[in-house]
Design an enzyme around this catalytic site. Sequence first.
Site, PDB file in Angstrom:
ATOM      1  N   GLY A 126      51.714  23.735  61.803  1.00  0.00           N
ATOM      2  CA  GLY A 126      52.038  24.993  61.136  1.00  0.00           C
ATOM      3  C   GLY A 126      51.519  25.026  59.717  1.00  0.00           C
ATOM      4  O   GLY A 126      52.178  25.536  58.796  1.00  0.00           O
ATOM      5  N   ALA A 127      50.299  24.523  59.506  1.00  0.00           N
ATOM      6  CA  ALA A 127      49.777  24.318  58.154  1.00  0.00           C
ATOM      7  C   ALA A 127      49.078  25.537  57.574  1.00  0.00           C
ATOM      8  O   ALA A 127      48.571  25.463  56.454  1.00  0.00           O
ATOM      9  CB  ALA A 127      48.812  23.131  58.149  1.00  0.00           C
ATOM     10  N   ASN A 128      49.016  26.638  58.284  1.00  0.00           N
ATOM     11  CA  ASN A 128      48.254  27.786  57.789  1.00  0.00           C
ATOM     12  C   ASN A 128      49.057  28.704  56.877  1.00  0.00           C
ATOM     13  O   ASN A 128      48.496  29.618  56.265  1.00  0.00           O
ATOM     14  CB  ASN A 128      47.691  28.604  58.954  1.00  0.00           C
ATOM     15  CG  ASN A 128      48.774  29.140  59.858  1.00  0.00           C
ATOM     16  OD1 ASN A 128      49.331  28.392  60.653  1.00  0.00           O
ATOM     17  ND2 ASN A 128      49.089  30.428  59.761  1.00  0.00           N
ATOM     18  N   GLY A 134      53.138  29.241  54.508  1.00  0.00           N
ATOM     19  CA  GLY A 134      54.464  28.785  54.122  1.00  0.00           C
ATOM     20  C   GLY A 134      54.523  27.337  53.684  1.00  0.00           C
ATOM     21  O   GLY A 134      53.668  26.837  52.950  1.00  0.00           O
ATOM     22  N   GLY A 188      54.093  24.634  55.352  1.00  0.00           N
ATOM     23  CA  GLY A 188      52.995  23.814  55.845  1.00  0.00           C
ATOM     24  C   GLY A 188      51.753  23.941  55.002  1.00  0.00           C
ATOM     25  O   GLY A 188      51.054  22.944  54.747  1.00  0.00           O
ATOM     26  N   SER A 247      66.947  22.003  58.878  1.00  0.00           N
ATOM     27  CA  SER A 247      67.400  23.230  58.219  1.00  0.00           C
ATOM     28  C   SER A 247      68.888  23.090  57.959  1.00  0.00           C
ATOM     29  O   SER A 247      69.599  22.415  58.716  1.00  0.00           O
ATOM     30  CB  SER A 247      67.140  24.441  59.125  1.00  0.00           C
ATOM     31  OG  SER A 247      67.897  25.572  58.706  1.00  0.00           O
ATOM     32  N   TYR A 269      68.595  29.344  67.045  1.00  0.00           N
ATOM     33  CA  TYR A 269      67.773  28.711  66.008  1.00  0.00           C
ATOM     34  C   TYR A 269      68.505  27.511  65.417  1.00  0.00           C
ATOM     35  O   TYR A 269      67.913  26.436  65.237  1.00  0.00           O
ATOM     36  CB  TYR A 269      67.432  29.711  64.910  1.00  0.00           C
ATOM     37  CG  TYR A 269      66.672  29.086  63.751  1.00  0.00           C
ATOM     38  CD1 TYR A 269      65.328  28.760  63.881  1.00  0.00           C
ATOM     39  CD2 TYR A 269      67.312  28.805  62.538  1.00  0.00           C
ATOM     40  CE1 TYR A 269      64.631  28.172  62.831  1.00  0.00           C
ATOM     41  CE2 TYR A 269      66.626  28.219  61.491  1.00  0.00           C
ATOM     42  CZ  TYR A 269      65.283  27.903  61.637  1.00  0.00           C
ATOM     43  OH  TYR A 269      64.607  27.309  60.609  1.00  0.00           O
TER      44      TYR A 269
END
Length: 301
Positions: free
Chosen positions: A21-23, A25, A27, A146, A171
């Site tokens: 998820g590095a693209n 936020g 990440g 979280s 979640y």
Amino acid sequence: MTVWTADRIPDQHGRTAVVTGANSGLGLVTATELAHRGAHVVLAVRNLAAGREAARRIGGDVEVRELDLASLSSVRAFAAKLAADHPAIDLLINNAGLVLLGPRRTTADGFELQLGTNMLGHFALTGLLLDALSAAPAARVVSLSSITHKNAHLDFGDLMYERDYRAAPAYGRSKLATTIFGFELDRRLRAAGSTVVSTLAHPGLTRTNLTPRAWEHRPRLGRIIAWAGLLATQPVGQGALPQLRAATDPTARGGQFFGPARMGETRGRVTEARASRDATDPVIGERLWAAAETLTGVSYL
């Protein structure tokens, strides 16, 4: 008291880091900081176009690879190719996460989408990359928790939340499962005498792109939530510090959990966080691990 900031990240030259998820936020911030300190960073992303744009913004020694954590076939293909190209991996930062509001949805393999993406996909990925992690001299796996995990409890009779589904509690369950995984992984690595270390982190309440995306089906209400979030949350750069510390602090220990210090762990300087009793219970950890092995078909440790 010394405040831990990104300036304290040690030199990362010669190290390979994988950030899911590095693209965007957390990440994106994490990948940027690691790349700017010399690491070769693999941006593991579902959207290749977004990943390439992130790589352009980051600069440095980065590469983009496709990974859909909601598909075990994608996880297996990604891990096989990555391990072939990078026999030793120093950092695996299991950062990617999904927040849903609205009706129940499932992954390609039939898992509840949040649990399947946030925990089961990362469980499989970590196991498939464990040999490459073990080949590095002091590798770490960072699991992103979280604060919502603290109010959650797993129902092993209904792990996929097929009864009375509610997105927000689902979640929280997915993040509890992720936290349990991080602690159980630490116990198993220690028992195996592995040099790989499992640490955990959570970002408190941080302004990322997850909340706006969760409200796509109700855009007007989503805009109200977004404006309220600006007042209640901290910047994404601050929110990424706990996972950067978990990944790079030379003094970090296996099983150590980092998060913000202030206002119920929602914001502020990085400190050691408090996990729920369920998250650290070894009996629950063993039970979830066995279920994850059965569900994913990936067994390790």
